[in-house]
Design an enzyme around this catalytic site. Sequence first.
Site, short mmCIF file in Angstrom:
data_model
loop_
_atom_site.label_atom_id
_atom_site.label_comp_id
_atom_site.label_asym_id
_atom_site.label_seq_id
_atom_site.Cartn_x
_atom_site.Cartn_y
_atom_site.Cartn_z
N THR A 98 0.86 -1.18 0.00
CA THR A 98 0.00 0.00 0.00
C THR A 98 0.89 1.23 0.00
O THR A 98 1.64 1.46 0.96
CB THR A 98 -0.92 0.00 1.23
OG1 THR A 98 -1.68 -1.20 1.26
CG2 THR A 98 -1.86 1.20 1.21
N LYS A 174 -6.85 0.92 -3.51
CA LYS A 174 -6.43 0.29 -2.26
C LYS A 174 -6.50 1.27 -1.09
O LYS A 174 -6.97 0.92 0.00
CB LYS A 174 -5.00 -0.26 -2.38
CG LYS A 174 -4.45 -0.84 -1.07
CD LYS A 174 -5.29 -2.00 -0.53
CE LYS A 174 -4.93 -2.40 0.89
NZ LYS A 174 -3.63 -3.05 1.01
N LYS A 242 0.18 4.44 9.00
CA LYS A 242 0.73 4.66 7.66
C LYS A 242 -0.37 4.81 6.62
O LYS A 242 -0.40 5.77 5.84
CB LYS A 242 1.64 3.49 7.27
CG LYS A 242 2.10 3.51 5.81
CD LYS A 242 2.92 2.30 5.46
CE LYS A 242 2.12 1.04 5.26
NZ LYS A 242 1.43 0.98 3.94
#
Length: 298
Positions: A98, A174, A242
């Site tokens: 990702t 995503k 993150k």
Amino acid sequence: MENINVGVIGLGAMGRGMAASLRRAGYALHVCDVREEAARGFAAEGGTACADPGDLGSRCDVVVSVVVNAAQTEAVLFGEKGAAAAMKPGSLFVMCSTVDPGWSVALERRLAERGLLYLDAPISGGAAKAASGQMTMMTAGTPAAYAKAGGILDAMAAKVYKLGDQAGNGSKVKIINQLLAGVHIAAAAEAMALGLREGVDAEALYEVITHSAGNSWMFENRMAHVLAADYTPLSAVDIFVKDLGLVLDTARATKFPLPLSATAHQMFMQASSAGFGQQDDSAVIKIFPGITLPEAKA
């Protein structure tokens, strides 16, 4: 099955399952991990353990990278003994992390300059689905990249979505998925925490919610971890620090407001700052004051 050499770099919760799926499909499989014992242990049941990404890249027609983030992907490709310099022209690099979509777009260009093909291919579904070959892949890349991949993607995933003929859209979809996942985990933790604060039996609350309209996949999955007092990191708090950070960065570039994402991000940041960053992401519930969390059953 095509008679080509496939490599998997990163044998964590997802990568190990993906490598196992490729091995079951009969591909000539090579693996590499920063933990040499992990690669050797996997290869003991079939496949070849490689010393480093460069060693793996020199042996493989397709390299699948399943590391945590863009920085680790950079190291895999361009660091000391990196794969990019060793891969043969026309080989394919499949990036499953990702990452910032803009970074993925730039990576496609960088690899093309070396004569290498690239697929922007983030994944979702968790370790169990990766192990059974039932996960989801969100992919984007050139027709040549898809042609090189052949049946490899289908060997790893039940759903392979093709979202564009150049890198970027795979990573965009995503991070939108991660927006929902992060917000749903944060909301699930908040709901369970309120129940605990109000003296509701946690298992009864779980039973009711999972059979009612308020349920979500994340409530059902992650609050089971809370009930079991098992914070083994299948997906850690710091992953959502993150990933929700990437969501907010992407939206900030076009001044698009994401109030729920911002709040969820702060919740995971708070949990990480409190020392829970490497615990399962359900540990975000630990930020709520004045509650007694379930204990592990003897």
